[in-house]
Design a protein around this motif. Structure first.
Motif, PDB file in Angstrom:
ATOM      1  N   MET A  41       0.816  -1.214   0.000  1.00  0.00           N
ATOM      2  CA  MET A  41       0.000   0.000   0.000  1.00  0.00           C
ATOM      3  C   MET A  41       0.849   1.263   0.000  1.00  0.00           C
ATOM      4  SD  MET A  41      -3.144  -1.160   2.544  1.00  0.00           S
ATOM      5  CE  MET A  41      -3.914   0.467   2.484  1.00  0.00           C
ATOM      6  N   ARG A  42       2.038   1.185   0.555  1.00  0.00           N
ATOM      7  CA  ARG A  42       2.930   2.350   0.564  1.00  0.00           C
ATOM      8  C   ARG A  42       3.306   2.790  -0.854  1.00  0.00           C
ATOM      9  NH1 ARG A  42       4.805   3.763   5.505  1.00  0.00           N
ATOM     10  NH2 ARG A  42       4.567   2.202   7.177  1.00  0.00           N
ATOM     11  N   LYS A  43       3.214   1.857  -1.791  1.00  0.00           N
ATOM     12  CA  LYS A  43       3.559   2.161  -3.175  1.00  0.00           C
ATOM     13  C   LYS A  43       2.406   2.850  -3.914  1.00  0.00           C
ATOM     14  CE  LYS A  43       6.504  -1.964  -3.386  1.00  0.00           C
ATOM     15  NZ  LYS A  43       6.717  -3.266  -4.060  1.00  0.00           N
ATOM     16  N   LEU A  44       1.228   2.865  -3.305  1.00  0.00           N
ATOM     17  CA  LEU A  44       0.049   3.463  -3.931  1.00  0.00           C
ATOM     18  C   LEU A  44      -0.141   4.897  -3.457  1.00  0.00           C
ATOM     19  CD1 LEU A  44      -2.445   0.465  -3.504  1.00  0.00           C
ATOM     20  CD2 LEU A  44      -0.994   0.987  -5.483  1.00  0.00           C
ATOM     21  N   SER A  45      -0.959   5.613  -4.186  1.00  0.00           N
ATOM     22  CA  SER A  45      -1.264   6.989  -3.788  1.00  0.00           C
ATOM     23  C   SER A  45      -2.621   7.391  -4.351  1.00  0.00           C
ATOM     24  CB  SER A  45      -0.184   7.957  -4.284  1.00  0.00           C
ATOM     25  OG  SER A  45      -0.100   7.921  -5.707  1.00  0.00           O
ATOM     26  N   GLY A  46      -3.152   8.492  -3.807  1.00  0.00           N
ATOM     27  CA  GLY A  46      -4.401   9.027  -4.321  1.00  0.00           C
ATOM     28  C   GLY A  46      -5.565   8.049  -4.235  1.00  0.00           C
ATOM     29  N   LYS A  47      -6.359   8.033  -5.306  1.00  0.00           N
ATOM     30  CA  LYS A  47      -7.565   7.197  -5.339  1.00  0.00           C
ATOM     31  C   LYS A  47      -7.230   5.707  -5.287  1.00  0.00           C
ATOM     32  CE  LYS A  47     -10.305  10.698  -5.566  1.00  0.00           C
ATOM     33  NZ  LYS A  47     -11.130  11.065  -4.387  1.00  0.00           N
ATOM     34  N   ASN A  48      -6.109   5.339  -5.860  1.00  0.00           N
ATOM     35  CA  ASN A  48      -5.719   3.923  -5.830  1.00  0.00           C
ATOM     36  C   ASN A  48      -5.474   3.458  -4.397  1.00  0.00           C
ATOM     37  OD1 ASN A  48      -5.849   3.613  -8.611  1.00  0.00           O
ATOM     38  ND2 ASN A  48      -3.716   4.221  -8.914  1.00  0.00           N
ATOM     39  N   PHE A  49      -4.829   4.303  -3.613  1.00  0.00           N
ATOM     40  CA  PHE A  49      -4.593   3.963  -2.211  1.00  0.00           C
ATOM     41  C   PHE A  49      -5.918   3.893  -1.456  1.00  0.00           C
ATOM     42  CE2 PHE A  49      -4.150   4.945   2.235  1.00  0.00           C
ATOM     43  CZ  PHE A  49      -3.097   4.129   2.637  1.00  0.00           C
ATOM     44  N   GLU A  50      -6.762   4.884  -1.636  1.00  0.00           N
ATOM     45  CA  GLU A  50      -8.032   4.924  -0.918  1.00  0.00           C
ATOM     46  C   GLU A  50      -8.883   3.696  -1.238  1.00  0.00           C
ATOM     47  OE1 GLU A  50      -9.926   8.615  -1.831  1.00  0.00           O
ATOM     48  OE2 GLU A  50      -8.501   9.816  -0.664  1.00  0.00           O
ATOM     49  N   LYS A  51      -8.899   3.296  -2.488  1.00  0.00           N
ATOM     50  CA  LYS A  51      -9.685   2.128  -2.901  1.00  0.00           C
ATOM     51  C   LYS A  51      -9.152   0.869  -2.223  1.00  0.00           C
ATOM     52  CE  LYS A  51     -11.398  -0.186  -7.097  1.00  0.00           C
ATOM     53  NZ  LYS A  51     -10.978  -1.555  -6.784  1.00  0.00           N
ATOM     54  N   LYS A  52      -7.842   0.701  -2.227  1.00  0.00           N
ATOM     55  CA  LYS A  52      -7.227  -0.470  -1.609  1.00  0.00           C
ATOM     56  C   LYS A  52      -7.462  -0.471  -0.101  1.00  0.00           C
ATOM     57  CE  LYS A  52      -4.593  -4.028  -0.862  1.00  0.00           C
ATOM     58  NZ  LYS A  52      -5.095  -5.395  -1.129  1.00  0.00           N
ATOM     59  N   PHE A  53      -7.344   0.695   0.515  1.00  0.00           N
ATOM     60  CA  PHE A  53      -7.540   0.808   1.962  1.00  0.00           C
ATOM     61  C   PHE A  53      -8.953   0.389   2.355  1.00  0.00           C
ATOM     62  CE2 PHE A  53      -9.011   3.552   5.524  1.00  0.00           C
ATOM     63  CZ  PHE A  53      -8.218   3.029   6.536  1.00  0.00           C
ATOM     64  N   MET A  54      -9.950   0.876   1.660  1.00  0.00           N
ATOM     65  CA  MET A  54     -11.333   0.557   2.016  1.00  0.00           C
ATOM     66  C   MET A  54     -11.652  -0.912   1.733  1.00  0.00           C
ATOM     67  SD  MET A  54     -12.267   3.256   3.424  1.00  0.00           S
ATOM     68  CE  MET A  54     -13.756   2.391   3.906  1.00  0.00           C
ATOM     69  N   GLU A  55     -11.106  -1.447   0.655  1.00  0.00           N
ATOM     70  CA  GLU A  55     -11.306  -2.876   0.369  1.00  0.00           C
ATOM     71  C   GLU A  55     -10.694  -3.740   1.467  1.00  0.00           C
ATOM     72  OE1 GLU A  55      -9.597  -3.415  -3.466  1.00  0.00           O
ATOM     73  OE2 GLU A  55     -11.379  -2.702  -4.552  1.00  0.00           O
ATOM     74  N   GLN A  56      -9.516  -3.339   1.961  1.00  0.00           N
ATOM     75  CA  GLN A  56      -8.859  -4.093   3.025  1.00  0.00           C
ATOM     76  C   GLN A  56      -9.638  -4.006   4.327  1.00  0.00           C
ATOM     77  OE1 GLN A  56      -6.092  -5.971   2.278  1.00  0.00           O
ATOM     78  NE2 GLN A  56      -6.535  -6.887   4.278  1.00  0.00           N
ATOM     79  N   MET A  57     -10.274  -2.881   4.571  1.00  0.00           N
ATOM     80  CA  MET A  57     -11.104  -2.730   5.763  1.00  0.00           C
ATOM     81  C   MET A  57     -12.269  -3.721   5.755  1.00  0.00           C
ATOM     82  SD  MET A  57      -9.792  -0.429   7.803  1.00  0.00           S
ATOM     83  CE  MET A  57      -8.213  -1.153   7.317  1.00  0.00           C
ATOM     84  N   VAL A  58     -12.853  -3.920   4.581  1.00  0.00           N
ATOM     85  CA  VAL A  58     -13.949  -4.884   4.457  1.00  0.00           C
ATOM     86  C   VAL A  58     -13.457  -6.295   4.744  1.00  0.00           C
ATOM     87  CG1 VAL A  58     -15.606  -5.945   2.870  1.00  0.00           C
ATOM     88  CG2 VAL A  58     -15.238  -3.464   2.816  1.00  0.00           C
TER      89      VAL A  58
END
Length: 233
Positions: free
Chosen positions: A168-185
């Motif tokens: 996730m550290r390699k991601l940024s912006g919307k890509n990071f936010e999308k991955k973060f919320m998917e991981q929360m689920v």
């Protein structure tokens, strides 16, 4: 006398010709019928052989299908379920459960801190702040129980989430936010399943009370994570 001899000769020739004609007809018709019969027999044999070939090819296909069904049966499904459960899969002892729950709290706290470092905004920022607050409270409650039972809780994420954080550290912006919320689920689904499973297994009154208190909070996190994950970032 010549006339009689000539007549007899003609009669003999006529008779010989007729007999020869009959013999020829008989010998030519019989082979023809024999060949036709032989041809039909040959065709039937080939059809039978083809059917035999079809049966032989079908059987391996059926066997293969049965093998595939066996390969996707209960055992692999159970194995996959256990693998998917990761560190929050149901545990057989109370200390294992407490250690897993503590690691789960750290997973959400540290991924959420990473989200804030990445500068997330809006609902994602609100979500991250809520994760840090609620899971810090959960850890404090769990530490009080673990202290009474001499159980040492892990202070960090599990290995799986350390690897996820590195990605996730390699991601940024919307890509990071999308991955973060998917991981929360994903994480809260696992945690919720574990809480419910262990509540049925444990006889410890302290853990029963802890699980009863934390479960609705985790359920709320999961519902919100799904809602935010479905929204367009």
């Amino acid at each position: 006398m010549k006339r009689i001899t000539t007549s007899l000769l003609c009669a003999s020739l006529f008779c010989f010709s007729a007999c020869s004609s009959n013999d020829t007809t008989t010998t030519t018709e019989t082979p023809t019928n024999s060949e036709e019969a032989g041809g039909n027999a040959g065709d039937n044999y080939m059809n039978s052989a083809t059917s035999g070939d079809s049966a032989s090819t079908t059987m391996p296909a059926d066997a293969s299908a049965a093998g595939s069904a066996a390969a996707t049966g209960t055992a692999p499904a159970d194995m996959n379920a256990n693998s998917a459960g990761g560190p929050t899969a149901p545990h057989s002892t109370d200390p294992e459960f407490m250690q897993s729950a503590a690691a789960s709290d750290q997973n959400e706290i540290q991924l959420s801190k990473l989200a804030l470092e990445k500068g997330v905004t809006g609902m994602v920022k609100e979500h991250a702040n809520m994760m840090i607050k609620d899971h810090t409270k959960s850890t404090a409650d769990l530490k009080a129980i673990a202290g009474k039972k001499n159980v040492v809780l892990p202070p960090d994420m599990d290995g799986e989430h350390k690897a996820i954080a590195a990605q996730m550290r390699k991601l940024s912006g919307k890509n990071f936010e999308k991955k973060f919320m998917e991981q929360m689920v994903i994480d809260h689904e696992k945690t919720l399943n574990t809480l419910k499973a262990h509540q049925q297994m444990t006889k410890d009154a302290d853990l029963q009370g802890f699980i009863s208190k934390v479960t609705p909070v985790v359920q709320g996190h999961l519902d919100m994570s799904k809602k935010h994950s479905d929204m367009k970032m």
